[in-house]
Design an enzyme around this catalytic site. Structure first.
Site, PDB file in Angstrom:
ATOM      1  N   HIS A 148       0.836  -1.199   0.000  1.00  0.00           N
ATOM      2  CA  HIS A 148       0.000   0.000   0.000  1.00  0.00           C
ATOM      3  C   HIS A 148       0.874   1.253   0.000  1.00  0.00           C
ATOM      4  O   HIS A 148       2.064   1.193   0.275  1.00  0.00           O
ATOM      5  CB  HIS A 148      -0.924   0.032   1.223  1.00  0.00           C
ATOM      6  CG  HIS A 148      -2.132  -0.841   1.079  1.00  0.00           C
ATOM      7  ND1 HIS A 148      -2.126  -2.177   1.405  1.00  0.00           N
ATOM      8  CD2 HIS A 148      -3.381  -0.561   0.644  1.00  0.00           C
ATOM      9  CE1 HIS A 148      -3.323  -2.691   1.181  1.00  0.00           C
ATOM     10  NE2 HIS A 148      -4.106  -1.737   0.718  1.00  0.00           N
ATOM     11  N   LYS A 152      -0.558   4.734   4.514  1.00  0.00           N
ATOM     12  CA  LYS A 152      -1.443   3.774   5.205  1.00  0.00           C
ATOM     13  C   LYS A 152      -0.864   3.439   6.569  1.00  0.00           C
ATOM     14  O   LYS A 152       0.328   3.156   6.708  1.00  0.00           O
ATOM     15  CB  LYS A 152      -1.634   2.508   4.372  1.00  0.00           C
ATOM     16  CG  LYS A 152      -2.684   1.570   4.959  1.00  0.00           C
ATOM     17  CD  LYS A 152      -3.102   0.500   3.960  1.00  0.00           C
ATOM     18  CE  LYS A 152      -4.136  -0.441   4.548  1.00  0.00           C
ATOM     19  NZ  LYS A 152      -5.393   0.247   4.898  1.00  0.00           N
TER      20      LYS A 152
END
Length: 266
Positions: A148, A152
């Site tokens: 990600h 995040k």
């Protein structure tokens, strides 16, 4: 027409969901909410609306709320949905057992769809992972790798855990029993039948997930790549349409798929 309120309206996901709602011929934006003090509070949304800091008035105008905020906001958002008698789709990740207990309680009076990932392809991937884990014995190691963007905060991602739970169901045991500790340092031989996770963070990746089933001399890899956030927004709006029409209860994206397949077969 389905009236949809967006919680977390100032974030990247919130903005993508608002755009999806405004482009949908069968949906109306009922309002947008952000935490008090957020830079986007007061931003116009059209038709005399602005992003506000109170979910309750929006819940009273909405058939369903879409929540992409944070775990700390969940209790207040559920309370607003119950007070307004609106359904709610929860896309927030990083939830703990106490959050799930709050969802269970709210689901006694309103429809709640809780989704670790609203991309339609991820729901299908989880079904494939469960089937594969059920078909293969414990000599096949399972590892879940996710990537990600650098912003995040939770790791492993909610989607990685969702896929891990699917694999655990296939193996007939809860993930809490099968989850392996992080591979770091001198780990020793890998415990047979366990499920491992690896979380990667960097750049602007919207979300890549790969489930590796590794046997002696062969390997199966199942994966999903999110190329943009619009796929999550599209799935969230589809889920919101569906849960708005359900009876009180707790639902998942897989329930929506099963319902669609059942209607198609009838």
């Amino acid at each position: 027409m389905i009236r949809i309120g967006v919680l977390g309206a100032g974030g990247r996901m919130g903005q993508a969901i608002i755009a999806e709602i405004q482009a949908a011929p069968d949906c109306i934006l009922a309002g947008g909410v952000e935490r008090a003090g957020h830079a986007m509070c007061g931003t116009p949304l059209g038709e005399g609306m602005v992003i506000c800091a109170n979910a309750a008035p929006v819940a009273h105008k909405a058939d369903v709320l879409i929540d992409f905020t944070s775990p700390v906001a969940l209790e207040e958002n559920l309370r607003a949905a119950q007070d307004g008698k609106s359904a709610i789709l929860i896309g927030t990740t990083g939830l703990q057992p106490r959050h799930h207990a709050l969802i269970d309680a709210a689901a006694k009076s309103i429809p709640v769809l809780q989704a670790a990932n609203t991309a339609l392809g991820v729901t299908l991937l989880a079904a494939l992972v469960e089937q594969a884990a059920r078909a293969l014995d414990a000599s096949w190691d399972i590892e879940i790798v996710e990537l990600h963007h650098r912003h995040k905060v939770d790791a492993p991602s909610g989607t990685a855990l969702y896929l891990g739970e699917a694999a655990a169901r296939g193996r007939g045991a809860p993930l809490s029993e099968l989850r392996l500790p992080a591979h770091e340092g001198m780990t020793g031989p890998r415990r047979g039948g366990g499920i491992g996770f690896a979380a990667l963070r960097g750049g602007s990746a919207a979300g890549d997930h790969r489930v590796i089933l590794a046997g002696e001399g062969e390997r199966i890899e199942l994966g999903h790549v999110a190329e943009n956030r619009e796929i999550f927004a599209r799935g969230a709006v589809r889920g919101a349409r569906w849960v708005a029409k359900q009876k009180p209860g707790r639902y998942a994206m897989a329930d929506m798929f099963r319902d669609a397949l059942s209607k198609a077969a009838s």
